[in-house]
Design a protein around this motif. Structure first.
Motif, PDB file in Angstrom:
ATOM      1  N   SER A 178      62.413  -7.978 -86.969  1.00 50.82           N
ATOM      2  CA  SER A 178      62.660  -7.233 -88.199  1.00 50.82           C
ATOM      3  C   SER A 178      64.069  -7.547 -88.703  1.00 50.82           C
ATOM      4  O   SER A 178      64.950  -7.943 -87.925  1.00 50.82           O
ATOM      5  CB  SER A 178      62.511  -5.736 -87.939  1.00 50.82           C
ATOM      6  N   ARG A 190      59.877   1.783 -87.139  1.00 46.10           N
ATOM      7  CA  ARG A 190      59.534   0.917 -88.257  1.00 46.10           C
ATOM      8  C   ARG A 190      59.817  -0.554 -87.969  1.00 46.10           C
ATOM      9  O   ARG A 190      59.275  -1.428 -88.641  1.00 46.10           O
ATOM     10  CB  ARG A 190      60.284   1.389 -89.507  1.00 46.10           C
ATOM     11  N   SER A 191      60.658  -0.829 -86.968  1.00 52.85           N
ATOM     12  CA  SER A 191      60.863  -2.225 -86.558  1.00 52.85           C
ATOM     13  C   SER A 191      59.593  -2.794 -85.943  1.00 52.85           C
ATOM     14  O   SER A 191      59.222  -3.946 -86.186  1.00 52.85           O
ATOM     15  CB  SER A 191      62.017  -2.308 -85.557  1.00 52.85           C
ATOM     16  N   TYR A 194      57.180  -3.561 -88.731  1.00 48.66           N
ATOM     17  CA  TYR A 194      57.474  -4.849 -89.379  1.00 48.66           C
ATOM     18  C   TYR A 194      56.863  -6.003 -88.577  1.00 48.66           C
ATOM     19  O   TYR A 194      56.182  -6.871 -89.127  1.00 48.66           O
ATOM     20  CB  TYR A 194      58.990  -5.033 -89.490  1.00 48.66           C
ATOM     21  N   SER A 195      57.101  -6.014 -87.259  1.00 47.51           N
ATOM     22  CA  SER A 195      56.568  -7.087 -86.411  1.00 47.51           C
ATOM     23  C   SER A 195      55.049  -7.083 -86.400  1.00 47.51           C
ATOM     24  O   SER A 195      54.411  -8.138 -86.343  1.00 47.51           O
ATOM     25  CB  SER A 195      57.105  -6.937 -84.983  1.00 47.51           C
ATOM     26  N   HIS A 222      64.113 -13.857 -92.696  1.00 43.64           N
ATOM     27  CA  HIS A 222      63.651 -12.468 -92.614  1.00 43.64           C
ATOM     28  C   HIS A 222      64.559 -11.537 -93.427  1.00 43.64           C
ATOM     29  O   HIS A 222      64.093 -10.563 -94.016  1.00 43.64           O
ATOM     30  CB  HIS A 222      63.620 -12.000 -91.156  1.00 43.64           C
ATOM     31  N   CYS A 248      54.139  -3.273 -94.712  1.00 45.26           N
ATOM     32  CA  CYS A 248      54.665  -3.295 -93.338  1.00 45.26           C
ATOM     33  C   CYS A 248      55.903  -4.176 -93.227  1.00 45.26           C
ATOM     34  O   CYS A 248      56.769  -3.931 -92.382  1.00 45.26           O
ATOM     35  CB  CYS A 248      53.589  -3.798 -92.374  1.00 45.26           C
ATOM     36  N   THR A 249      55.983  -5.220 -94.053  1.00 49.72           N
ATOM     37  CA  THR A 249      57.047  -6.226 -93.917  1.00 49.72           C
ATOM     38  C   THR A 249      58.103  -6.120 -95.003  1.00 49.72           C
ATOM     39  O   THR A 249      58.758  -7.111 -95.348  1.00 49.72           O
ATOM     40  CB  THR A 249      56.433  -7.633 -93.933  1.00 49.72           C
ATOM     41  N   GLU A 250      58.257  -4.936 -95.573  1.00 47.94           N
ATOM     42  CA  GLU A 250      59.355  -4.728 -96.511  1.00 47.94           C
ATOM     43  C   GLU A 250      60.689  -4.964 -95.800  1.00 47.94           C
ATOM     44  O   GLU A 250      60.854  -4.639 -94.626  1.00 47.94           O
ATOM     45  CB  GLU A 250      59.305  -3.295 -97.060  1.00 47.94           C
ATOM     46  N   LYS A 251      61.669  -5.521 -96.528  1.00 48.92           N
ATOM     47  CA  LYS A 251      62.978  -5.789 -95.929  1.00 48.92           C
ATOM     48  C   LYS A 251      63.664  -4.491 -95.485  1.00 48.92           C
ATOM     49  O   LYS A 251      64.261  -4.438 -94.419  1.00 48.92           O
ATOM     50  CB  LYS A 251      63.879  -6.525 -96.925  1.00 48.92           C
ATOM     51  N   PRO A 253      63.699  -0.744 -94.138  1.00 51.82           N
ATOM     52  CA  PRO A 253      62.808   0.108 -93.332  1.00 51.82           C
ATOM     53  C   PRO A 253      62.251   1.296 -94.111  1.00 51.82           C
ATOM     54  O   PRO A 253      61.110   1.688 -93.900  1.00 51.82           O
ATOM     55  CB  PRO A 253      63.706   0.566 -92.175  1.00 51.82           C
ATOM     56  N   ARG A 256      58.922   0.751 -95.766  1.00 50.77           N
ATOM     57  CA  ARG A 256      57.751   0.484 -94.933  1.00 50.77           C
ATOM     58  C   ARG A 256      56.999   1.787 -94.658  1.00 50.77           C
ATOM     59  O   ARG A 256      57.402   2.873 -95.061  1.00 50.77           O
ATOM     60  CB  ARG A 256      58.166  -0.141 -93.596  1.00 50.77           C
TER      61      ARG A 256
END
Length: 742
Positions: A178, A190-191, A194-195, A222, A248-251, A253, A256
């Motif tokens: 992340s 939230r990390s 992201y993964s 990333h 899920c992959t928003e920069k 947190p 997300r």
């Protein structure tokens, strides 16, 4: 140190085979003899055993996961220090990692991807409920068992938290890390989300969204690069699933999903209704592919130097890199143009540089501030974006003309090899051709080289390698099976080449397994355990011992296949026919066997009304059967007609009161008794047990009742005895009279 098969740990775990290896540890398959079950044992590598930091980090997995019990999490049974050995005993999951499964299938079907993602998310949710963040979610840490269940493994860098975790160093696998982990900042649940989003992206597209030549370049992607929507690479991905992945992959947190259970809920909606608008959000602009370095997915710790480089990175550096690569980077891919036309509201204020994207509306820190300013006016942003596009376009046109004249891009015969990231200028030019410009090079031949050899050779030509993997029966594991562009094609320096790397054969190699050293029976059982059907064919051999394997076909066999094993019957032997023995006196039968070079086997006797006493009634091997000399034939000899004996039978119906034997307090005592028939003489008695030894209370009445007691010696007299088993004394005796029966 390496543990050999047969090694025992704790006098309990028997090592059977090595099943995997990572950066810090080696995993073995073992049998727990105490609980009679198979387990996996993860042993810290010897070079880290003297490092207290590594040992502590290694034990962290057990401490984090030992308290977790969930169907989608690999269970941890024990953590043990045994001398210099540090190891964790875990649940053994027979199956394949999600990474290998994706590589094998290229990319997964949408419903299959959602089903796997839901199971993974359920395991992550269980950990989050215990305030445990995995921090290394990636396909390599997800195992698909043979029954289709997905389990999350390797909590090696997990950490229990109350709210947030501040990382002193960035941990995790760089392709799935992340942005906050890459910066070495705060990371929370939230990390992991992201993964998980990156993992879902790879499942549906067969590729990771960010690639680069080293750890820093991938981590920066990333942090800064817009993600190419998965539908660009796989049009079958529904909009609803794409929105889940992008959310899920928003920069940031806070943009997300706040909780992984929300991800599960939306995934279930999409599974039922793919057109369901699960989350709101705009698609993002697709990006050009980077080089395919650092793609092994290993968990890494970004060094302090690399972390500083990431933190100090600024946009002017990107602009400088842009001017060095404009001869090939400002060309929109067809997928990019299609997506732009389909989505007029998608952001247009990006252009690419050296495999990375640069905003057109600003430079350096000002561009970064524009990215992070959530409250900026949309109207002002559009105005700045338009102005930036015009200025950038003018600069780009001038630079393209200049670099084209210097690099010979506009010469006759130039072109682009689509999809590779490598510009092919002239497929007919040979290496060393004087017509090559300073920006061109002939593609070297790397087929047949190992990955390391190929990468070293390509590095000399400033070419990067994009890998895919496939099984080959005739190419060793790790060897380049094919390349595109072909050897000799003229390409631009700094491009890339698509290669297919052999994963070896997915079939059983019977030679490597040592099948030729086994006997036929053992080999058949072993191959059956591998789900291989065996066909045995016997052949004579002057050199190979009887029962041993002569050869096998084929050498490579897939699971569920068939193997033919040719088994030796020993040297050629002239066979003899079995003689006909029935009705012959035993002495004559023995003589016939000897004359044929055979010998008598076991003999039995039986009465017969048709065969004379002493003659053969039957034989176990039929006459005429071809046998090896020295073989044995068993037979049955007649004892003559059965003699009818007169049967004598007696009966009794009595009750014996044990209290007379024991006396007062008989109700609280017990005695073990047996009832038997006694005949014969005093000097040579004959017994038959009628009731086996039985323990009874002393105040019960023991029934002595038999309706048909057959005489043992054929006489008409006898006695029935009640015997105290412990002392052997006869407690009571009843006389019996036997009567003849027809």
């Amino acid at each position: 140190m390496m543990l050999r098969p047969g090694t025992f740990l704790q006098d309990r775990y028997e090592i059977q085979e090595q099943v995997g290896s990572g950066g810090m540890s080696v995993v073995y398959k073992a049998k727990c003899h105490k609980l009679n079950r198979m387990v996996a044992i993860k042993v810290l590598k010897e070079e880290f055993c003297n490092d207290a930091g590594f040992v502590s980090k290694f034990k962290m997995e057990a401490q984090a996961a030992a308290g977790l019990s969930h169907p989608n999490i690999v269970s941890v049974y024990d953590v043990i220090d045994e001398g210099k050995l540090h190891y964790i005993v875990m649940e053994l999951v027979e199956g394949i990692t999600l990474k290998s499964y994706i590589a094998k299938k290229g990319r997964l079907e949408v419903k299959e991807s959602i089903g796997i993602a839901i199971q993974v998310a359920q395991g992550i949710a269980a950990a989050h409920e215990q305030h445990i963040i995995h921090r290394d979610i990636k396909p390599q840490n997800m195992i698909i068992s043979r029954d289709g269940k997905v389990k999350v493994a390797d909590f090696g860098i997990a950490r229990a938290v109350s709210a947030q975790t501040l990382n002193s160093a960035a941990m995790g696998s760089v392709h799935y890390i992340s942005p906050e982990q890459a910066r070495g900042g705060f990371s929370d649940e939230r990390s992991d989300i992201y993964s998980l989003g990156i993992t879902m992206y790879e499942m549906v597209t067969g590729r990771v969204p960010y690639e680069g030549e080293n750890t820093v370049s991938i981590a920066l992607a990333h942090l800064e690069d817009a993600m190419v929507p998965p539908s660009v690479y796989n049009p079958q991905v529904p909009v609803s699933l794409e929105r889940i992945i992008l959310k899920c992959t928003e920069k940031k947190p806070e943009r997300r999903y706040p909780d992984v259970n929300d991800v599960i809920a939306d995934l279930r909606k999409v599974l039922v209704d793919p057109e369901h608008a699960a989350v709101a959000g705009k698609r993002q602009i697709p990006e050009r592919q980077h080089g395919d370095h650092a793609v092994n997915g290993e968990t890494v710790q970004i060094s302090g130097e690399e972390l500083n480089r990431i933190k100090e990175w600024n946009r002017p550096k990107l602009e400088l890199e842009l001017t060095r690569n404009l001869d090939r980077d400002f060309k929109e891919e067809p997928a990019f143009r299609r997506y732009r036309d389909d989505e007029p509201e998608a952001p247009r204020n990006y252009r690419e540089s050296g495999g990375r994207k640069v905003r057109r509306d600003g430079h350096g820190d000002s561009a970064r501030r524009a990215d992070s300013d959530d409250d900026a006016s949309p109207g002002i942003e559009r105005l700045l974006t338009g102005a930036g596009v015009i200025v950038a376009a003018i600069i780009v046109i001038v630079l393209i003309v200049v670099f084209s004249k210097l690099g010979g891009l506009f010469k006759s015969g130039s072109g682009l090899w689509p999809g590779s990231g490598t510009e092919v200028v002239s497929s007919g030019a040979a290496e060393g051709d004087e017509t090559l410009s300073s920006t061109e090079i002939a593609m070297p031949k790397i087929e047949g080289l190992t990955e390391d050899e190929a990468e070293a050779q390509l590095a000399q030509s400033f070419i990067t390698m994009k890998r895919s993997y496939a099984y080959f029966d005739d190419i060793a594991e790790g060897v380049i099976a094919s390349q595109d562009p072909a050897p000799g094609a003229t390409v631009l320096k700094g491009g890339s080449v698509n290669v297919v790397v052999s994963s070896g054969s997915d079939k059983l190699n019977l030679t490597d397994l040592g099948i030729g050293n086994l006997d036929g029976t053992t080999a058949e059982k072993f191959l059956a355990s591998k789900n291989v059907t065996v066909k045995l064919v016997e052949e004579e051999s002057e050199t190979v011992e009887k029962g041993k394997i002569l050869r096998y076909e084929p050498e490579l066999v897939a699971e569920g296949g068939t193997v033919t094993l040719y088994v030796s019957t020993g040297p050629h032997v002239d066979l003899v026919a079995a003689p006909y023995l029935i009705g012959k006196p035993e002495e004559e039968a023995i003589a016939l066997l000897a004359e044929a070079g055979l010998s008598p086997g076991s003999t039995e006797t039986a009465s017969s009304d048709t065969v004379a006493r002493g003659s053969v009634i039957s034989q176990d091997i039929g006459a005429g059967t071809q046998l090896e000399p020295g073989s044995k034939i068993s037979y049955v000899v007649s004892s003559g007609p059965e003699v009818h004996k007169q049967r004598y039978v007696a009966s009794i119906n009595e009750v014996f009161d044990l209290s007379y034997l024991i006396g007062p307090g008989a109700g609280s005592s017990s005695v073990t008794v047996m009832i038997r028939l006694r005949q014969g003489t005093d000097s040579d008695p004959v017994y038959r047990v009628l009731t086996q030894a039985t323990t009874v209370r002393g105040d019960v009445l023991l029934p002595v009742s038999y309706t048909s007691i057959e005489s043992v010696d054929g006489t008409d007299k006898g006695e029935l005895e009640i015997v105290d088993v412990d002392s052997g004394a006869v407690i009571e005796t009843y006389p019996l009279t036997f009567f003849p029966m027809d």
